[in-house]
Motif scaffolding. Structure first.
Motif, PDB file in Angstrom:
ATOM      1  N   THR A   1       0.844  -1.202   0.000  1.00 54.91           N
ATOM      2  CA  THR A   1       0.000   0.000   0.000  1.00 54.91           C
ATOM      3  C   THR A   1       0.879   1.252   0.000  1.00 54.91           C
ATOM      4  O   THR A   1       2.041   1.211   0.428  1.00 54.91           O
ATOM      5  N   GLU A   2       0.307   2.367  -0.463  1.00 59.99           N
ATOM      6  CA  GLU A   2       1.076   3.609  -0.478  1.00 59.99           C
ATOM      7  C   GLU A   2       1.454   4.008   0.945  1.00 59.99           C
ATOM      8  O   GLU A   2       2.571   4.491   1.188  1.00 59.99           O
ATOM      9  N   ALA A   3       0.527   3.783   1.889  1.00 64.28           N
ATOM     10  CA  ALA A   3       0.813   4.135   3.294  1.00 64.28           C
ATOM     11  C   ALA A   3       2.028   3.371   3.809  1.00 64.28           C
ATOM     12  O   ALA A   3       2.869   3.931   4.528  1.00 64.28           O
ATOM     13  N   SER A   4       2.131   2.100   3.439  1.00 66.35           N
ATOM     14  CA  SER A   4       3.263   1.296   3.936  1.00 66.35           C
ATOM     15  C   SER A   4       4.569   1.689   3.250  1.00 66.35           C
ATOM     16  O   SER A   4       5.650   1.609   3.839  1.00 66.35           O
ATOM     17  N   LEU A   5       4.474   2.151   1.995  1.00 65.83           N
ATOM     18  CA  LEU A   5       5.680   2.664   1.318  1.00 65.83           C
ATOM     19  C   LEU A   5       6.107   3.984   1.967  1.00 65.83           C
ATOM     20  O   LEU A   5       7.304   4.224   2.175  1.00 65.83           O
ATOM     21  N   ARG A   6       5.129   4.829   2.292  1.00 55.84           N
ATOM     22  CA  ARG A   6       5.440   6.103   2.963  1.00 55.84           C
ATOM     23  C   ARG A   6       6.125   5.856   4.304  1.00 55.84           C
ATOM     24  O   ARG A   6       7.087   6.536   4.668  1.00 55.84           O
ATOM     25  N   GLU A   7       5.612   4.879   5.030  1.00 53.37           N
ATOM     26  CA  GLU A   7       6.200   4.541   6.324  1.00 53.37           C
ATOM     27  C   GLU A   7       7.659   4.099   6.151  1.00 53.37           C
ATOM     28  O   GLU A   7       8.557   4.551   6.855  1.00 53.37           O
ATOM     29  N   PHE A   8       7.860   3.228   5.156  1.00 51.74           N
ATOM     30  CA  PHE A   8       9.192   2.667   4.898  1.00 51.74           C
ATOM     31  C   PHE A   8      10.203   3.762   4.558  1.00 51.74           C
ATOM     32  O   PHE A   8      11.273   3.861   5.173  1.00 51.74           O
ATOM     33  N   TYR A   9       9.883   4.604   3.574  1.00 56.80           N
ATOM     34  CA  TYR A   9      10.828   5.638   3.155  1.00 56.80           C
ATOM     35  C   TYR A   9      10.878   6.800   4.146  1.00 56.80           C
ATOM     36  O   TYR A   9      11.853   7.553   4.183  1.00 56.80           O
ATOM     37  N   GLY A  10       9.823   6.930   4.957  1.00 54.48           N
ATOM     38  CA  GLY A  10       9.809   7.980   5.973  1.00 54.48           C
ATOM     39  C   GLY A  10      10.886   7.781   7.032  1.00 54.48           C
ATOM     40  O   GLY A  10      11.394   8.753   7.607  1.00 54.48           O
ATOM     41  N   ILE A  11      11.250   6.527   7.262  1.00 60.27           N
ATOM     42  CA  ILE A  11      12.264   6.227   8.284  1.00 60.27           C
ATOM     43  C   ILE A  11      13.608   6.833   7.916  1.00 60.27           C
ATOM     44  O   ILE A  11      14.329   7.345   8.767  1.00 60.27           O
ATOM     45  N   ILE A  12      13.950   6.779   6.617  1.00 62.25           N
ATOM     46  CA  ILE A  12      15.275   7.257   6.217  1.00 62.25           C
ATOM     47  C   ILE A  12      15.271   8.707   5.741  1.00 62.25           C
ATOM     48  O   ILE A  12      16.321   9.311   5.574  1.00 62.25           O
ATOM     49  N   GLU A  13      14.074   9.290   5.545  1.00 65.44           N
ATOM     50  CA  GLU A  13      14.005  10.661   5.029  1.00 65.44           C
ATOM     51  C   GLU A  13      14.855  11.648   5.851  1.00 65.44           C
ATOM     52  O   GLU A  13      15.602  12.450   5.275  1.00 65.44           O
ATOM     53  N   PRO A  14      14.777  11.642   7.205  1.00 69.10           N
ATOM     54  CA  PRO A  14      15.517  12.656   7.971  1.00 69.10           C
ATOM     55  C   PRO A  14      17.020  12.395   8.080  1.00 69.10           C
ATOM     56  O   PRO A  14      17.754  13.256   8.570  1.00 69.10           O
ATOM     57  N   LEU A  15      17.500  11.256   7.624  1.00 65.11           N
ATOM     58  CA  LEU A  15      18.913  10.920   7.790  1.00 65.11           C
ATOM     59  C   LEU A  15      19.795  11.666   6.782  1.00 65.11           C
ATOM     60  O   LEU A  15      19.356  11.987   5.681  1.00 65.11           O
ATOM     61  N   THR A  16      21.042  11.920   7.189  1.00 62.24           N
ATOM     62  CA  THR A  16      22.008  12.531   6.281  1.00 62.24           C
ATOM     63  C   THR A  16      22.704  11.414   5.519  1.00 62.24           C
ATOM     64  O   THR A  16      23.442  10.614   6.098  1.00 62.24           O
ATOM     65  N   GLN A  17      22.427  11.353   4.231  1.00 63.83           N
ATOM     66  CA  GLN A  17      22.902  10.215   3.453  1.00 63.83           C
ATOM     67  C   GLN A  17      23.517  10.631   2.125  1.00 63.83           C
ATOM     68  O   GLN A  17      23.210  11.682   1.583  1.00 63.83           O
ATOM     69  N   THR A  18      24.400   9.779   1.632  1.00 62.51           N
ATOM     70  CA  THR A  18      24.975   9.949   0.307  1.00 62.51           C
ATOM     71  C   THR A  18      24.696   8.681  -0.487  1.00 62.51           C
ATOM     72  O   THR A  18      24.929   7.577   0.011  1.00 62.51           O
ATOM     73  N   GLY A  19      24.181   8.842  -1.694  1.00 60.92           N
ATOM     74  CA  GLY A  19      23.878   7.686  -2.529  1.00 60.92           C
ATOM     75  C   GLY A  19      24.777   7.629  -3.743  1.00 60.92           C
ATOM     76  O   GLY A  19      25.161   8.667  -4.281  1.00 60.92           O
ATOM     77  N   GLU A  20      25.137   6.424  -4.152  1.00 63.42           N
ATOM     78  CA  GLU A  20      25.947   6.277  -5.360  1.00 63.42           C
ATOM     79  C   GLU A  20      25.505   5.022  -6.115  1.00 63.42           C
ATOM     80  O   GLU A  20      25.454   3.937  -5.547  1.00 63.42           O
ATOM     81  N   LEU A  21      25.191   5.213  -7.387  1.00 62.52           N
ATOM     82  CA  LEU A  21      24.835   4.080  -8.243  1.00 62.52           C
ATOM     83  C   LEU A  21      26.129   3.448  -8.740  1.00 62.52           C
ATOM     84  O   LEU A  21      26.946   4.102  -9.386  1.00 62.52           O
ATOM     85  N   LEU A  22      26.346   2.172  -8.412  1.00 61.42           N
ATOM     86  CA  LEU A  22      27.614   1.517  -8.728  1.00 61.42           C
ATOM     87  C   LEU A  22      27.541   0.718 -10.032  1.00 61.42           C
ATOM     88  O   LEU A  22      28.439   0.799 -10.860  1.00 61.42           O
ATOM     89  N   THR A  23      26.506  -0.068 -10.189  1.00 63.50           N
ATOM     90  CA  THR A  23      26.347  -0.896 -11.391  1.00 63.50           C
ATOM     91  C   THR A  23      24.870  -0.979 -11.715  1.00 63.50           C
ATOM     92  O   THR A  23      24.069  -1.229 -10.820  1.00 63.50           O
ATOM     93  N   LEU A  24      24.524  -0.791 -12.983  1.00 64.23           N
ATOM     94  CA  LEU A  24      23.120  -0.869 -13.405  1.00 64.23           C
ATOM     95  C   LEU A  24      23.014  -1.738 -14.645  1.00 64.23           C
ATOM     96  O   LEU A  24      23.715  -1.495 -15.625  1.00 64.23           O
ATOM     97  N   LYS A  25      22.158  -2.754 -14.583  1.00 67.16           N
ATOM     98  CA  LYS A  25      21.889  -3.607 -15.746  1.00 67.16           C
ATOM     99  C   LYS A  25      20.399  -3.536 -16.037  1.00 67.16           C
ATOM    100  O   LYS A  25      19.574  -3.535 -15.098  1.00 67.16           O
ATOM    101  N   ILE A  26      20.058  -3.485 -17.315  1.00 66.65           N
ATOM    102  CA  ILE A  26      18.667  -3.358 -17.735  1.00 66.65           C
ATOM    103  C   ILE A  26      18.351  -4.438 -18.763  1.00 66.65           C
ATOM    104  O   ILE A  26      19.161  -4.693 -19.666  1.00 66.65           O
ATOM    105  N   ALA A  27      17.208  -5.071 -18.623  1.00 73.15           N
ATOM    106  CA  ALA A  27      16.726  -6.034 -19.623  1.00 73.15           C
ATOM    107  C   ALA A  27      15.213  -5.938 -19.648  1.00 73.15           C
ATOM    108  O   ALA A  27      14.557  -6.124 -18.624  1.00 73.15           O
TER     109      ALA A  27
END
Lengths: 124, 124
Positions: free
Chosen positions: A48-74
């Motif tokens: 559900t959207e509510a459960s996705l909001r809950e999930f991503y809400g946990i990390i929203e306030p954190l100070t984070q750096t993201g890096e895409l290392l490898t991406l494969k598409i098929a």
């Protein structure tokens, strides 16, 4: 019509950015209606959207750096290895999973499964 | 009982070795009965042992080097980035997909989906 590899690449790139430095709304905007999230694989899928909001809400306030290392598409599927570094006081916690996503015709995410375990979470 | 991460790691390591330098029988020994193979994702899944034999039979005679680059495990699922370099005369062709596999209780492969496209195949 299936999404182009270029459109999938854009969505994945935005996803890593949004998870690291964006808001919950930024992340949710990349998901299709009715999308499911299983993170990590083996846990109950969020459907559900509510459960996705809950999930991503946990990390929203954190100070984070993201890096895409490898991406494969098929076809309408992407698998990508990325790193998410969270600053916790004077320590950094790095989590580097491989996520598997499927996409709809507009390159919105219809499902996400994250493959990682505790040993992929490194404190330094 | 779910397979241990260590058992899954062994199967994946043997798989990369068997695909690169082993026989079709070496590869098939790692698969559970009734396993499916979709390589790349978006093509029709192979669902019979005969079709798996045909698939791995194509690469059996090739001179190849395999290397496991990144492996993530969650529950009964593994996602791994690996490189398969094939020697073709004085050229080398490298294919580096991310494979997603599920496993049965004995850590035999029950499904394999390979995520890659032509741009992941590099001639040098």
């Amino acid at each position: 019509m299936a999404p182009s590899a270029e459109d999938i690449r854009k969505t994945v790139t935005r996803y890593v950015e949004a998870v690291a430095t964006g808001t919950v709304d930024d992340v949710l905007a990349l998901y299709a209606e009715g999308a499911t999230v299983e993170d990590p694989v083996g846990t109950e899928a969020r459907t559900t959207e509510a459960s996705l909001r809950e999930f991503y809400g946990i990390i929203e306030p954190l100070t984070q750096t993201g890096e895409l290392l490898t991406l494969k598409i098929a076809g309408n599927t992407a698998a990508f290895h990325f790193s998410l570094v969270t600053e916790l006081g004077d320590k950094k916690v790095e989590l580097a999973p491989i996520d598997v996503m499927t996409f709809d015709d507009d390159a919105k995410i219809t499902s996400m499964k994250a493959v990682w375990s505790q040993e992929d979470m490194i404190t330094r």
